[in-house]
Design a protein around this motif. Structure first.
Motif: not given
Length: 254
Positions: A202-203, A206, A229, A234, A241, A244-245
């Motif tokens: 999803n990231l 990272a 990030l 990002f 972001h 989300k994390a």
């Protein structure tokens, strides 16, 4: 035959490897990372003399040391490949090198010694997100880097090689107790693998860091995870972001 492996061989890796083999995304990432490094002719062809290459190759065969062999052909150990494929986390401060470097205090203010190394625009963006989230605990502006290991050009000693360095936002959080019960680093990686895989899916790009008993609060030690990030990937929509994390770490909807 006495064995002299360059790095201590990781124990109890089977569960970790099974998790990777069971996920087509993970297998693709690992293959891609290996090919990216092993096919970089300009980097690998000029690294060693023929004698040095042959010596390292034979030593790795003699000692049954896969990491020594991989450093000859792609300048990564086995676990370097897994880290740089984003399939296991980086260790906090590996090889005695400070990584990541935390540049702010817990209140979000920049430490004086880093003022000349930070772009004002990037830091102010961090400050805006810091204030909006109301997160005054374990969120920092930091610098982090990806690395691998290779042989030194002068003496063939193992050296850490920096691949990419970035400024960005670092979140540090305590890990569940189930991770603390794992004996080896590979077992701990397996325990946290599902969480890390979801973060990376999803990231992407990272950096994920892991430390055993490295987070200290109220005189108690905890296992910790760090999600870095990079600004280069990002900076836009940074607030989203970060949220989300956080949601992935704590199993919330986002």
């Amino acid at each position: 035959m006495e064995e002299h492996t360059i790095f201590p061989r990781e124990e109890k890796t089977e569960i970790l490897f099974q998790k990777i083999l069971a996920d087509p995304w993970a297998c693709e990432k690992l293959q891609e990372t290996f090919y990216n490094y092993s096919l970089d002719d300009e980097e690998t062809d000029n690294s060693f003399s023929p004698e040095e290459f042959s010596s390292a190759l034979f030593a790795s065969y003699r000692n049954r040391d896969l990491s020594a062999f991989l450093m000859v052909i792609c300048q990564n150990t086995m676990f370097d490949l897994l880290r740089n494929a984003c399939l296991v986390p980086y260790r906090f401060d590996a090889d005695g090198q400070k990584n990541p470097v935390i540049m702010t205090e817990k209140d979000g203010n920049l430490l004086p010694e880093y003022e000349k190394y930070v772009h004002e625009k990037d830091f102010q963006h961090f400050r805006e997100v810091y204030r909006k989230l109301g997160n005054d605990k374990n969120m920092y502006f930091a610098q982090a880097y990806r690395y691998s290991h290779t042989y030194g050009e002068q003496n063939m000693e193992v050296e850490q090689r920096i691949l990419e360095r970035n400024h960005g936002v670092l979140l540090i959080r305590e890990l569940p107790d189930t991770v603390k019960k794992k004996e080896t680093e590979a077992e701990a990686y397996a325990a946290v693998w599902d969480l890390m895989a979801e973060l990376e899916k999803n990231l992407p790009m990272a950096f994920v860091f892991y430390g055993q008993d490295s987070l200290v609060e109220n005189n108690e030690r905890y296992d910790e995870i760090g999600i870095f990030l990079p600004n280069s990937h990002f900076l836009k929509n940074l607030e989203r972001h970060v949220a989300k994390a956080e949601a992935i770490i704590y199993g919330r909807e986002w």
